[in-house]
Design a protein around this motif. Structure first.
Motif, PDB file in Angstrom:
ATOM      1  N   PHE A  45     -74.097 -66.429 -17.239  1.00  0.00           N
ATOM      2  CA  PHE A  45     -73.479 -67.655 -16.722  1.00  0.00           C
ATOM      3  C   PHE A  45     -72.067 -67.765 -17.283  1.00  0.00           C
ATOM      4  CE2 PHE A  45     -72.342 -72.143 -17.305  1.00  0.00           C
ATOM      5  CZ  PHE A  45     -72.459 -72.600 -15.997  1.00  0.00           C
ATOM      6  N   ILE A  46     -71.108 -68.035 -16.425  1.00  0.00           N
ATOM      7  CA  ILE A  46     -69.717 -68.179 -16.875  1.00  0.00           C
ATOM      8  C   ILE A  46     -69.197 -69.544 -16.462  1.00  0.00           C
ATOM      9  CG2 ILE A  46     -67.418 -67.127 -16.905  1.00  0.00           C
ATOM     10  CD1 ILE A  46     -68.616 -64.573 -15.872  1.00  0.00           C
ATOM     11  N   THR A  47     -68.566 -70.233 -17.413  1.00  0.00           N
ATOM     12  CA  THR A  47     -68.051 -71.571 -17.092  1.00  0.00           C
ATOM     13  C   THR A  47     -66.730 -71.441 -16.317  1.00  0.00           C
ATOM     14  OG1 THR A  47     -66.721 -71.733 -19.103  1.00  0.00           O
ATOM     15  CG2 THR A  47     -68.999 -72.508 -19.246  1.00  0.00           C
ATOM     16  N   ASN A  48     -66.445 -72.465 -15.559  1.00  0.00           N
ATOM     17  CA  ASN A  48     -65.173 -72.495 -14.835  1.00  0.00           C
ATOM     18  C   ASN A  48     -63.983 -72.525 -15.785  1.00  0.00           C
ATOM     19  OD1 ASN A  48     -65.546 -72.359 -11.985  1.00  0.00           O
ATOM     20  ND2 ASN A  48     -66.529 -74.358 -12.056  1.00  0.00           N
ATOM     21  N   ASP A  49     -64.209 -73.080 -16.972  1.00  0.00           N
ATOM     22  CA  ASP A  49     -63.155 -73.135 -17.991  1.00  0.00           C
ATOM     23  C   ASP A  49     -62.596 -71.751 -18.297  1.00  0.00           C
ATOM     24  OD1 ASP A  49     -62.355 -75.525 -18.806  1.00  0.00           O
ATOM     25  OD2 ASP A  49     -63.295 -75.459 -20.808  1.00  0.00           O
ATOM     26  N   VAL A  50     -63.467 -70.771 -18.264  1.00  0.00           N
ATOM     27  CA  VAL A  50     -63.043 -69.389 -18.556  1.00  0.00           C
ATOM     28  C   VAL A  50     -61.972 -68.966 -17.559  1.00  0.00           C
ATOM     29  CG1 VAL A  50     -63.829 -66.974 -18.512  1.00  0.00           C
ATOM     30  CG2 VAL A  50     -65.208 -68.724 -19.665  1.00  0.00           C
ATOM     31  N   PHE A  51     -62.228 -69.256 -16.285  1.00  0.00           N
ATOM     32  CA  PHE A  51     -61.277 -68.812 -15.259  1.00  0.00           C
ATOM     33  C   PHE A  51     -60.033 -69.689 -15.201  1.00  0.00           C
ATOM     34  CE2 PHE A  51     -65.505 -67.333 -13.983  1.00  0.00           C
ATOM     35  CZ  PHE A  51     -65.248 -65.970 -14.106  1.00  0.00           C
ATOM     36  N   LYS A  52     -60.144 -70.897 -15.726  1.00  0.00           N
ATOM     37  CA  LYS A  52     -58.965 -71.764 -15.783  1.00  0.00           C
ATOM     38  C   LYS A  52     -58.011 -71.309 -16.880  1.00  0.00           C
ATOM     39  CE  LYS A  52     -61.248 -75.857 -13.935  1.00  0.00           C
ATOM     40  NZ  LYS A  52     -62.098 -76.978 -14.327  1.00  0.00           N
ATOM     41  N   ASN A  53     -58.565 -70.612 -17.874  1.00  0.00           N
ATOM     42  CA  ASN A  53     -57.762 -70.276 -19.054  1.00  0.00           C
ATOM     43  C   ASN A  53     -57.343 -68.817 -19.175  1.00  0.00           C
ATOM     44  OD1 ASN A  53     -57.517 -72.746 -20.938  1.00  0.00           O
ATOM     45  ND2 ASN A  53     -59.613 -72.822 -20.190  1.00  0.00           N
ATOM     46  N   LEU A  54     -57.985 -67.931 -18.436  1.00  0.00           N
ATOM     47  CA  LEU A  54     -57.658 -66.509 -18.597  1.00  0.00           C
ATOM     48  C   LEU A  54     -56.787 -66.007 -17.450  1.00  0.00           C
ATOM     49  CD1 LEU A  54     -60.978 -64.769 -19.766  1.00  0.00           C
ATOM     50  CD2 LEU A  54     -59.209 -65.861 -21.147  1.00  0.00           C
ATOM     51  N   ASP A  55     -55.833 -65.118 -17.792  1.00  0.00           N
ATOM     52  CA  ASP A  55     -55.091 -64.476 -16.705  1.00  0.00           C
ATOM     53  C   ASP A  55     -55.832 -63.201 -16.284  1.00  0.00           C
ATOM     54  OD1 ASP A  55     -54.497 -62.445 -18.515  1.00  0.00           O
ATOM     55  OD2 ASP A  55     -52.575 -63.343 -19.077  1.00  0.00           O
ATOM     56  N   LYS A  56     -55.316 -62.538 -15.258  1.00  0.00           N
ATOM     57  CA  LYS A  56     -56.062 -61.409 -14.688  1.00  0.00           C
ATOM     58  C   LYS A  56     -56.233 -60.245 -15.669  1.00  0.00           C
ATOM     59  CE  LYS A  56     -56.003 -62.338  -9.835  1.00  0.00           C
ATOM     60  NZ  LYS A  56     -55.706 -61.917  -8.459  1.00  0.00           N
ATOM     61  N   ASN A  57     -55.238 -60.038 -16.530  1.00  0.00           N
ATOM     62  CA  ASN A  57     -55.382 -58.955 -17.531  1.00  0.00           C
ATOM     63  C   ASN A  57     -56.568 -59.227 -18.450  1.00  0.00           C
ATOM     64  OD1 ASN A  57     -53.260 -57.435 -16.705  1.00  0.00           O
ATOM     65  ND2 ASN A  57     -51.765 -58.504 -18.007  1.00  0.00           N
ATOM     66  N   LYS A  58     -56.652 -60.481 -18.848  1.00  0.00           N
ATOM     67  CA  LYS A  58     -57.746 -60.839 -19.769  1.00  0.00           C
ATOM     68  C   LYS A  58     -59.099 -60.781 -19.060  1.00  0.00           C
ATOM     69  CE  LYS A  58     -55.540 -62.881 -23.589  1.00  0.00           C
ATOM     70  NZ  LYS A  58     -55.149 -64.056 -24.327  1.00  0.00           N
ATOM     71  N   ILE A  59     -59.077 -61.025 -17.766  1.00  0.00           N
ATOM     72  CA  ILE A  59     -60.338 -60.955 -17.017  1.00  0.00           C
ATOM     73  C   ILE A  59     -60.840 -59.506 -16.966  1.00  0.00           C
ATOM     74  CG2 ILE A  59     -61.294 -61.199 -14.673  1.00  0.00           C
ATOM     75  CD1 ILE A  59     -59.811 -63.897 -14.601  1.00  0.00           C
ATOM     76  N   GLU A  60     -59.923 -58.567 -16.916  1.00  0.00           N
ATOM     77  CA  GLU A  60     -60.342 -57.152 -16.947  1.00  0.00           C
ATOM     78  C   GLU A  60     -61.030 -56.836 -18.280  1.00  0.00           C
ATOM     79  OE1 GLU A  60     -57.159 -54.523 -15.778  1.00  0.00           O
ATOM     80  OE2 GLU A  60     -56.758 -55.772 -14.012  1.00  0.00           O
ATOM     81  N   TYR A 101     -62.186 -61.953  -8.667  1.00  0.00           N
ATOM     82  CA  TYR A 101     -61.514 -60.796  -9.282  1.00  0.00           C
ATOM     83  C   TYR A 101     -62.431 -60.165 -10.334  1.00  0.00           C
ATOM     84  CZ  TYR A 101     -57.832 -58.060 -11.518  1.00  0.00           C
ATOM     85  OH  TYR A 101     -57.093 -57.018 -12.033  1.00  0.00           O
ATOM     86  N   LEU A 102     -63.056 -60.994 -11.133  1.00  0.00           N
ATOM     87  CA  LEU A 102     -63.991 -60.474 -12.141  1.00  0.00           C
ATOM     88  C   LEU A 102     -65.131 -59.691 -11.465  1.00  0.00           C
ATOM     89  CD1 LEU A 102     -65.072 -60.758 -15.306  1.00  0.00           C
ATOM     90  CD2 LEU A 102     -66.745 -62.189 -14.163  1.00  0.00           C
ATOM     91  N   LEU A 103     -65.683 -60.256 -10.403  1.00  0.00           N
ATOM     92  CA  LEU A 103     -66.783 -59.569  -9.701  1.00  0.00           C
ATOM     93  C   LEU A 103     -66.327 -58.205  -9.186  1.00  0.00           C
ATOM     94  CD1 LEU A 103     -68.249 -62.580  -7.651  1.00  0.00           C
ATOM     95  CD2 LEU A 103     -69.236 -61.552  -9.700  1.00  0.00           C
ATOM     96  N   ASN A 104     -65.116 -58.193  -8.638  1.00  0.00           N
ATOM     97  CA  ASN A 104     -64.555 -56.925  -8.141  1.00  0.00           C
ATOM     98  C   ASN A 104     -64.399 -55.899  -9.249  1.00  0.00           C
ATOM     99  OD1 ASN A 104     -64.097 -56.780  -5.364  1.00  0.00           O
ATOM    100  ND2 ASN A 104     -62.438 -58.274  -5.516  1.00  0.00           N
ATOM    101  N   ILE A 105     -63.868 -56.366 -10.374  1.00  0.00           N
ATOM    102  CA  ILE A 105     -63.622 -55.467 -11.506  1.00  0.00           C
ATOM    103  C   ILE A 105     -64.947 -54.900 -12.027  1.00  0.00           C
ATOM    104  CG2 ILE A 105     -62.826 -55.398 -13.926  1.00  0.00           C
ATOM    105  CD1 ILE A 105     -60.519 -55.482 -12.066  1.00  0.00           C
TER     106      ILE A 105
END
Lengths: 291, 44
Positions: A45-60, A101-105
């Motif tokens: 489970f991932i909170t929406n806060d994670v995606f509000k705070n991370l840029d795409k590099n960090k998501i990788e 983007y995370l799902l794709n990665i």
């Protein structure tokens, strides 16, 4: 589970949330023994806060860390190979692009794994706004049809009419869907000043003692004296509302969805596995609902 | 030829039928209480 011939268990491994500006795993599962029978599918489970705070590099980086964490936990629960990872996120218009983007990665980093995701009712209804996740398989969470804090007469876990309204065009959803049906229950406790909290696992049949619980209307009780309920102290004059889903409601949900969802393979997942939840439904009924 | 088609049809139906019988469960051992509604606190 043997009688039901359960093949898969979707097990929540951990949540990901922000702490000190970092996305970290929280609330990891405490595994006591291995499961040798079912295929275990890790759910994160991932909170929406994670995606509000991370840029795409960090998501990788996050995608790699999640996989590493799953690989660390998985051998403790199963000797089998991981075939599927499921993500659970109540994504919104503002977080969808980074979540997708995370799902794709994750899919790119793990081409042999099936990446699936949970899909909530509002995400089905508003698919043009909330978007369609880039995955091959989703699980429709056919529950949580309203807010339990509303404390109205309707059942916030499942009202079939409301749920059907969300799914009017589900046959056009472009991803193969499995369905998750609710077998959980809870009580919503309201105190004298209108504040509310939830107690998991409470059902009507636990509140039969009329010297403690005075029925007001279906599923609502007035507490007549102070006592403990499931380890929680409940005071006189509190109001309790119980919410549970009957077999008939589950059958109606299943029939509706099976007529609507057109993928070739349709699996039913019950939320959630617990001996107390299971004891309220007969094996045969659960089998029929899964048919 | 008709018989063969019929047999194939039966086998195909059985496979389709079997596919729709899968039952699974979600297992949430502990709830990490992220959502306020899941926290054991009073809410308005």
């Amino acid at each position: 589970m043997d009688e039901l011939n359960v093949q898969k268990l979707y097990v929540r491994f951990f949540d990901v949330d922000m702490k000190n500006n970092e996305a970290i795993p929280i609330g990891e599962i405490n595994i006591k023994e291995k499961n040798i029978q079912q295929e275990i599918i890790p759910v994160v489970f991932i909170t929406n806060d994670v995606f509000k705070n991370l840029d795409k590099n960090k998501i990788e980086d996050l995608a790699k860390h999640i996989k590493q964490e799953i690989e660390f936990i998985y051998p403790k629960i199963s000797d089998k190979k991981i075939k599927e990872i499921q993500f659970d996120c109540d994504w919104t218009i503002s977080t969808r692009s980074k979540y997708f983007y995370l799902l794709n990665i994750v899919e790119k980093q793990n081409p042999t794994l099936l990446v699936s995701a949970t899909i909530r009712l509002h995400q089905i209804k508003d698919k043009t706004k909330t978007g369609i996740p880039p995955i091959k398989k989703g699980v429709l969470m056919y529950y949580a049809t309203s807010n339990p804090l509303d404390f109205k007469e309707e059942n916030s876990i499942l009202e079939n009419k409301l749920a059907e309204n969300y799914c009017k065009e589900i046959q056009n959803y472009p991803i193969a869907l499995d369905i998750a049906l609710p077998i959980y229950s809870w009580a919503i406790i309201e105190n004298q000043v209108g504040e509310k909290r939830l107690l998991n696992g409470i059902r009507n049949d636990m509140l039969k003692d009329t010297s403690i619980y005075q029925p007001i209307k279906p599923n609502f009780y007035l507490v007549k004296k102070d006592h403990y309920l499931h380890g929680n102290y409940i005071y006189e004059d509190f109001t309790i509302k119980t919410e549970e889903v009957t077999t008939t409601q589950l059958e109606q949900a299943s029939t509706f969805l099976k007529n609507k969802i057109i993928n070739q393979e349709l699996n039913t997942i019950f939320y959630q596995l617990d001996s107390s939840n299971l004891s309220h439904y007969s094996i045969q009924n659960l089998k029929n609902i899964s048919k | 030829m008709k018989e063969i088609s019929f047999v194939i049809l039966i086998i195909a139906s059985c496979i389709a039928c079997k596919k729709q019988h899968a039952t699974s469960f979600y297992f949430w051992e502990t709830m990490y209480e992220i959502s306020p509604i899941e926290k054991n606190i009073w809410m308005n």
